[in-house]
Write a protein that holds these residues in place. Structure first.
Motif, PDB file in Angstrom:
ATOM      1  N   ILE A   1      30.519  47.720  21.829  1.00 39.40           N
ATOM      2  CA  ILE A   1      30.255  47.588  23.259  1.00 39.40           C
ATOM      3  C   ILE A   1      30.931  46.352  23.858  1.00 39.40           C
ATOM      4  O   ILE A   1      30.941  45.276  23.251  1.00 39.40           O
ATOM      5  N   THR A   2      31.488  46.515  25.051  1.00 40.47           N
ATOM      6  CA  THR A   2      31.911  45.409  25.901  1.00 40.47           C
ATOM      7  C   THR A   2      30.966  45.352  27.083  1.00 40.47           C
ATOM      8  O   THR A   2      30.623  46.381  27.668  1.00 40.47           O
TER       9      THR A   2
ATOM     10  N   LEU B   1      39.487  50.567  39.585  1.00 41.96           N
ATOM     11  CA  LEU B   1      38.523  49.725  38.870  1.00 41.96           C
ATOM     12  C   LEU B   1      38.306  50.249  37.450  1.00 41.96           C
ATOM     13  O   LEU B   1      38.248  49.478  36.488  1.00 41.96           O
ATOM     14  N   SER B   2      38.214  51.562  37.307  1.00 43.67           N
ATOM     15  CA  SER B   2      38.030  52.153  35.982  1.00 43.67           C
ATOM     16  C   SER B   2      39.186  51.799  35.056  1.00 43.67           C
ATOM     17  O   SER B   2      38.983  51.472  33.880  1.00 43.67           O
ATOM     18  N   SER B   3      40.402  51.826  35.591  1.00 44.24           N
ATOM     19  CA  SER B   3      41.570  51.502  34.763  1.00 44.24           C
ATOM     20  C   SER B   3      41.527  50.047  34.299  1.00 44.24           C
ATOM     21  O   SER B   3      41.859  49.741  33.149  1.00 44.24           O
TER      22      SER B   3
ATOM     23  N   SER C   1      38.648  49.627  31.618  1.00 40.77           N
ATOM     24  CA  SER C   1      39.067  50.211  30.341  1.00 40.77           C
ATOM     25  C   SER C   1      40.100  49.322  29.649  1.00 40.77           C
ATOM     26  O   SER C   1      40.040  49.100  28.434  1.00 40.77           O
ATOM     27  N   GLU C   2      41.023  48.802  30.437  1.00 42.68           N
ATOM     28  CA  GLU C   2      42.062  47.921  29.893  1.00 42.68           C
ATOM     29  C   GLU C   2      41.437  46.667  29.288  1.00 42.68           C
ATOM     30  O   GLU C   2      41.760  46.270  28.159  1.00 42.68           O
TER      31      GLU C   2
ATOM     32  N   GLY D   1      35.214  54.225  25.426  1.00 40.73           N
ATOM     33  CA  GLY D   1      35.719  54.922  26.606  1.00 40.73           C
ATOM     34  C   GLY D   1      34.659  55.401  27.575  1.00 40.73           C
ATOM     35  O   GLY D   1      34.999  56.016  28.590  1.00 40.73           O
ATOM     36  N   LYS D   2      33.388  55.122  27.309  1.00 38.32           N
ATOM     37  CA  LYS D   2      32.313  55.579  28.179  1.00 38.32           C
ATOM     38  C   LYS D   2      31.574  54.396  28.785  1.00 38.32           C
ATOM     39  O   LYS D   2      31.356  53.379  28.129  1.00 38.32           O
ATOM     40  N   PHE D   3      31.194  54.558  30.062  1.00 39.64           N
ATOM     41  CA  PHE D   3      30.457  53.523  30.783  1.00 39.64           C
ATOM     42  C   PHE D   3      29.002  53.943  30.957  1.00 39.64           C
ATOM     43  O   PHE D   3      28.702  55.109  31.208  1.00 39.64           O
TER      44      PHE D   3
END
Length: 200
Positions: free
Chosen positions: A2-3, A119-121, A124-125, A186-188
Motif C-alpha cells: 500500500i501507498t 490526477l489518477s495518472s 499511479s505514477e 493499481g486500485k484506490f
C-alpha cells in the motif's frame, strides 16, 4: 503493498479573480495541517502550481522536512480568471455544468472526467516510483479531489462517507481537509474523507 496518499485541499483563499493567495485564516489552517502531518514520516509533498496550493504546501513541506514539487496535473478543473472576460456568475454556471455532466468539456479547462484521469495518472505514477508504505502529501483543489473520487470510486463506496455523495460533491471538501487514499496494486480505496479534526 500500500501507498498512502493524503489529499489536502488548499487553505482558505482570497475571494478574487485569478491566481490568488491564501488569507491570514488560511495561513493558520495550513500551519495546523502541517503540524498534524508532521507526526507521520512523509516521503514527498506534491502541489498544484496554483498559488493557493503552493503556499499551503510550503507550510507542510517545512514541518515535514520535505521538498515541494509541482505538477500541472494537480491544477483545478478550471480557475476563475482563465477566461479574462468571464464573470464570476458565468464561471459558476460553467463549473456547475461540468459537475452535472462529467463529459462536458468547458471553453477553458477540463471536463470532470479529464480532471480525474490526470490526477489518477499522477497518483499511479507516484505509487509506482516510491517504496511501499510511503506517505505522500498531495496539495490540490476541492473540485479535483471530488472529480477523482466520483469518477474513480464506486458510488456505493462514496455513499459510505456521505449518503448523497455525487449530488452534494461540491460542498463536501472544506479547505485544508484531508482525504486519505490507499493505493494497492493499481486500485484506490478511501481510508478517510475530508477530515478536519486537525483544524479544531
Amino acid at each position: 503493498m500500500i501507498t498512502n496518499f493524503f489529499l489536502v485541499r488548499h487553505a482558505i483563499k482570497e475571494k478574487a479573480k485569478g491566481d490568488v493567495s491564501i488569507t491570514p485564516d488560511g495561513i493558520m489552517q495550513a500551519q495546523l495541517t502541517a503540524r498534524y502531518l508532521s507526526s507521520s514520516p512523509i516521503k514527498a509533498v506534491v502541489s498544484s502550481p496554483l498559488r493557493r496550493a503552493r503556499e499551503t504546501a510550503k507550510y507542510i513541506a517545512s514541518a515535514t522536512r520535505s521538498e515541494v514539487t509541482e505538477d500541472i496535473r494537480l491544477r483545478e478543473r478550471a480557475n476563475w480568471g482563465d477566461l479574462p472576460e468571464q464573470t464570476f456568475d458565468e464561471f459558476v454556471e460553467m463549473w456547475e455544468q461540468c459537475t452535472r455532466d462529467p463529459d462536458y468539456i468547458p471553453p477553458v479547462g477540463d471536463s470532470a472526467k479529464q480532471a480525474c484521469m490526470r490526477l489518477s495518472s499522477l497518483l499511479s505514477e507516484l505509487g509506482n516510483i516510491h517504496p511501499p508504505e510511503s506517505n505522500i502529501v498531495i496539495v490540490t483543489h476541492g473540485g479535483l479531489i471530488t472529480d477523482f473520487l466520483v469518477n474513480a470510486i464506486p458510488e456505493s463506496e462514496l455513499n459510505v462517507w456521505h449518503p448523497s455523495f455525487i449530488e452534494e460533491q461540491s460542498n463536501l471538501v472544506p479547505e485544508c481537509s484531508i482525504t486519505k487514499l490507499n493505493y494497492d496494486n493499481g486500485k484506490f480505496s478511501i481510508d478517510d474523507f475530508a477530515n478536519v479534526e486537525h483544524l479544531k
